[in-house]
Design a protein around this motif. Structure first.
Motif, PDB file in Angstrom:
ATOM      1  N   PRO A 236     -19.316  10.047  37.897  1.00  0.00           N
ATOM      2  CA  PRO A 236     -20.377   9.032  37.931  1.00  0.00           C
ATOM      3  C   PRO A 236     -19.883   7.607  38.139  1.00  0.00           C
ATOM      4  O   PRO A 236     -20.574   6.796  38.755  1.00  0.00           O
ATOM      5  CB  PRO A 236     -21.045   9.192  36.559  1.00  0.00           C
ATOM      6  N   SER A 237     -18.684   7.269  37.635  1.00  0.00           N
ATOM      7  CA  SER A 237     -18.192   5.892  37.798  1.00  0.00           C
ATOM      8  C   SER A 237     -17.497   5.671  39.133  1.00  0.00           C
ATOM      9  O   SER A 237     -17.124   4.544  39.458  1.00  0.00           O
ATOM     10  CB  SER A 237     -17.232   5.529  36.660  1.00  0.00           C
ATOM     11  N   SER A 238     -17.312   6.732  39.921  1.00  0.00           N
ATOM     12  CA  SER A 238     -16.695   6.592  41.240  1.00  0.00           C
ATOM     13  C   SER A 238     -17.694   5.986  42.216  1.00  0.00           C
ATOM     14  O   SER A 238     -18.881   6.285  42.167  1.00  0.00           O
ATOM     15  CB  SER A 238     -16.262   7.952  41.789  1.00  0.00           C
ATOM     16  N   GLN A 239     -17.186   5.149  43.093  1.00  0.00           N
ATOM     17  CA  GLN A 239     -17.980   4.695  44.225  1.00  0.00           C
ATOM     18  C   GLN A 239     -17.575   5.528  45.437  1.00  0.00           C
ATOM     19  O   GLN A 239     -16.446   5.995  45.516  1.00  0.00           O
ATOM     20  CB  GLN A 239     -17.732   3.205  44.493  1.00  0.00           C
ATOM     21  N   PRO A 240     -18.503   5.740  46.389  1.00  0.00           N
ATOM     22  CA  PRO A 240     -18.122   6.522  47.576  1.00  0.00           C
ATOM     23  C   PRO A 240     -16.898   5.931  48.263  1.00  0.00           C
ATOM     24  O   PRO A 240     -16.758   4.710  48.379  1.00  0.00           O
ATOM     25  CB  PRO A 240     -19.358   6.418  48.468  1.00  0.00           C
ATOM     26  N   ALA A 241     -15.995   6.795  48.679  1.00  0.00           N
ATOM     27  CA  ALA A 241     -14.758   6.350  49.316  1.00  0.00           C
ATOM     28  C   ALA A 241     -14.969   6.163  50.809  1.00  0.00           C
ATOM     29  O   ALA A 241     -15.631   6.963  51.457  1.00  0.00           O
ATOM     30  CB  ALA A 241     -13.654   7.374  49.078  1.00  0.00           C
ATOM     31  N   ARG A 242     -14.394   5.095  51.350  1.00  0.00           N
ATOM     32  CA  ARG A 242     -14.450   4.908  52.795  1.00  0.00           C
ATOM     33  C   ARG A 242     -13.582   5.950  53.483  1.00  0.00           C
ATOM     34  O   ARG A 242     -12.501   6.287  53.012  1.00  0.00           O
ATOM     35  CB  ARG A 242     -13.957   3.509  53.157  1.00  0.00           C
ATOM     36  N   LYS A 243     -14.041   6.420  54.607  1.00  0.00           N
ATOM     37  CA  LYS A 243     -13.311   7.439  55.366  1.00  0.00           C
ATOM     38  C   LYS A 243     -11.941   6.911  55.797  1.00  0.00           C
ATOM     39  O   LYS A 243     -11.818   5.777  56.217  1.00  0.00           O
ATOM     40  CB  LYS A 243     -14.135   7.818  56.589  1.00  0.00           C
ATOM     41  N   GLY A 244     -10.938   7.739  55.668  1.00  0.00           N
ATOM     42  CA  GLY A 244      -9.607   7.378  56.128  1.00  0.00           C
ATOM     43  C   GLY A 244      -9.296   8.016  57.471  1.00  0.00           C
ATOM     44  O   GLY A 244      -9.855   9.062  57.820  1.00  0.00           O
ATOM     45  N   ASP A 245      -8.421   7.388  58.233  1.00  0.00           N
ATOM     46  CA  ASP A 245      -8.040   7.924  59.543  1.00  0.00           C
ATOM     47  C   ASP A 245      -6.537   7.760  59.740  1.00  0.00           C
ATOM     48  O   ASP A 245      -6.079   7.090  60.677  1.00  0.00           O
ATOM     49  CB  ASP A 245      -8.813   7.184  60.648  1.00  0.00           C
ATOM     50  N   PRO A 246      -5.717   8.375  58.861  1.00  0.00           N
ATOM     51  CA  PRO A 246      -4.266   8.184  58.955  1.00  0.00           C
ATOM     52  C   PRO A 246      -3.627   9.062  60.020  1.00  0.00           C
ATOM     53  O   PRO A 246      -4.239  10.017  60.521  1.00  0.00           O
ATOM     54  CB  PRO A 246      -3.784   8.611  57.568  1.00  0.00           C
TER      55      PRO A 246
END
Length: 440
Positions: A236-246
Motif C-alpha cells: 500500500p505505501s508503494s507508488q507505481p514504478a516507472r518503466k525501466g528500459d536498461p
C-alpha cells in the motif's frame, strides 16, 4: 521538502537524519521501540530531535515526507495514517540518492545478494576505485552521502527498500533470483513479492545495465511484462514504478565454465554469485584480469556457509543468513557429508515441501530451533528422520552433538527469521559459533 519525519532510529534512520539536517530540513526522528545508546549519542551530537517508546503522531503526520525503516510494515498504525492522507513514504536510498554524485551497483534477489554485494565491493576496492558499501549491509548510505560521498556505491537492496523507492535509478542493477520469501509482508501473494524485486529496473535507461540470472523461473517472464509498461505496486505505501528500459545482461550457469572462472567459495549457487559479480564489475570498467584474481582470493561472508570448526570429526557450518527455504536448499546442495540440519525460527509462510527430496537424500537428522516449532515439526516429521525439538542455542548444539556421527556435518541453515529467540541473524550465528567452539 522542508519537514522530514523519520520512523526508526537505527543505522538507516540516523544516517538519514544527518543528511536531511545537512540539506537544511527540519528533522524529527521517532522510534516505537528503544534507540540504541550509540545512536542516541550521535543524534544528540548533531542536535537532532528524537523520541523513543512511541510516536508523536501530529509531528509525523505533519511532515512533507516520511522515511521509514525497512523493517516497519505498512500495517503499523502510523504508516496506515500516512498512506490514507497521501504523505510520501520513502526508503533511505530513495531519499539520499539525489544528494550523491556516486554511481550505483544495486544488488537484490531472494538469495545470494549479500555474498554478491560483498564480492563486488571487494573487487571494486581492490581495483582502487573510490567506493562505498551500503544498503542492507555496511554503513548507512545516507550517512556516507552526507559525510564522505563516494564515486561508486555497491548497495545491497532488500525488497522492503525497493517498495519505497520511486525515482531511484540504478546505474547497474543486479537481480540474482526470485523465490518465495517474506510473503507475510506481501499478503501471502507471490506476485506482490515478485513485483517488489522487479522494481530494481525502474527508471533505468538504455545506457544503464541489468544483470540477471537467465535461468530463473520468473525473471524472463516478468521482463516481458515490464516491457509492456507493467508498473508494480506491491504494498500500500508503494507508488507505481516507472518503466525501466536498461541494456539487458543475462548470464547462464554454463558461463562459469565457458569463461574459465574459478571461485574461492563452494556450491553451484556461489558460481552464480561469481558470474553476477564478474559481469557487474566488468560493466563498471574494472580490469578483467583483476576480477579473475579477486574471485580466487575472496574470503567469503560471515554467516553464509561459514566453516566454524571440526569437533570430534564433525564439521560445523554457520549458514544463519539462510532465512528462507531456497537458501537452505542451495546450502544442502553444497554439503559433501551426511548432514544434521538445524531449522526453525520465525516462520514467514514457508513451504518446506521443496526441501523434502534433498533432506531425505543428505540429512542424518533434523534439530528444530525456535520459540514455537509447531510448523517445521509438522512439515518434516513425516520424513521419519531423527528429530530434536529445542528452544535455545545451547540445547540445540547439544542435540546436534548427540545426533551427529564422525564424518558428518552440522548445518545451521534455518529457513526462518531469527527474531523469536535472537536479536537478529548475526546474533544467532554468533551464539552458534561460540557454543561450537566450546565443545570439549
Amino acid at each position: 521538502m522542508k519537514k522530514l519525519a523519520i520512523l526508526g532510529g537505527g543505522e538507516s534512520g540516523v544516517g538519514t537524519a544527518i543528511l536531511a539536517q545537512k540539506q537544511g530540513m527540519e528533522v524529527w526522528l521517532s522510534d516505537q521501540g528503544t534507540i540504541k545508546a550509540k545512536y542516541q549519542e550521535v543524534l544528540d551530537t548533531y542536535n537532532i530531535p528524537w523520541e523513543q517508546g512511541g510516536h508523536t503522531e501530529e509531528r509525523i503526520l505533519g511532515a512533507d515526507a516520511v522515511v521509514k525503516s525497512p523493517g516497519i510494515p505498512d500495517t503499523a498504525p502510523v504508516v496506515q495514517k500516512l498512506i490514507q492522507q497521501g504523505t510520501p513514504v520513502l526508503s533511505e536510498l530513495e531519499f539520499a540518492r539525489p544528494f550523491s554524485k556516486g554511481r550505483t551497483i544495486c544488488i537484490t534477489g531472494s538469495n545470494g545478494k549479500t555474498t554478491t554485494t560483498s564480492l563486488i565491493y571487494y573487487i571494486m576496492q581492490r581495483s582502487g576505485l573510490d567506493v562505498g558499501l551500503a544498503g542492507n549491509i555496511g554503513r548507512s548510505y545516507a550517512l556516507q552521502v552526507a559525510l564522505e560521498d563516494h564515486d561508486w556505491y555497491v548497495l545491497e537492496v532488500s525488497s522492503f527498500q525497493l517498495d519505497n523507492m520511486f525515482r531511484f535509478r540504478a546505474d547497474i542493477g543486479v537481480l540474482m533470483n526470485i523465490t518465495p520469501d517474506h510473503l507475510d509482508r506481501y499478503a501471502f501473494r507471490m506476485q506482490n513479492y515478485t513485483d517488489s524485486k522487479m522494481r530494481i529496473i525502474q527508471n533505468q535507461r538504455p545506457e544503464d545495465y541489468f544483470v540477471y540470472w537467465a535461468q530463473d523461473l520468473l525473471i524472463p517472464e516478468e521482463l516481458e511484462k515490464h516491457a509492456h509498461g507493467y508498473a508494480p505496486q506491491p504494498t500500500p505505501s508503494s507508488q507505481p514504478a516507472r518503466k525501466g528500459d536498461p541494456t539487458l545482461c543475462p548470464f547462464w550457469d554454463d558461463d562459469f565454465g565457458k569463461f574459465g572462472l574459478r571461485f574461492s567459495q563452494l556450491g553451484q549457487h556461489n558460481k552464480r554469485n561469481a558470474l553476477a559479480a564478474y559481469h557487474a564489475t566488468r560493466l563498471a570498467g574494472v580490469d578483467e584480469q583483476l576480477i579473475r584474481q579477486c574471485l580466487e582470493t575472496f574470503p567469503g561472508v560471515e554467516h553464509r556457509l561459514e566453516r566454524v570448526e571440526e569437533k570430534h570429526g564433525v564439521l560445523y557450518i554457520n549458514d544463519s543468513k539462510a532465512t528462507n527455504v531456497d537458501a537452505c536448499y542451495v546450502a544442502l546442495q553444497a554439503m559433501e557429508r551426511p548432514t544434521v540440519l538445524i531449522v526453525g525460527g520465525l516462520d514467514k509462510g514457508n513451504d518446506y515441501s521443496t526441501l523434502f527430496p534433498i533432506v531425505k537424500e543428505r540429512c542424518r537428522g533434523i534439530v528444530l530451533l525456535g520459540a514455537d516449532n509447531t510448523v517445521p515439526k509438522a512439515a518434516f516429521e513425516p520424513l521419519g528422520l531423527p528429530m530434536a525439538d529445542t528452544h535455545d542455542m545451547k540445547d540445540c548444539v547439544e542435540a546436534c552433538n548427540r545426533m551427529a556421527r564422525e564424518g558428518d556435518a552440522v548445518l545451521l541453515s534455518p529457513c526462518c527469521a531469527s527474531f523469536d529467540l535472537f536479536k537478529g541473524m548475526a546474533d544467532r550465528g554468533e551464539q552458534f559459533k561460540a557454543l561450537v567452539r566450546a565443545i570439549q
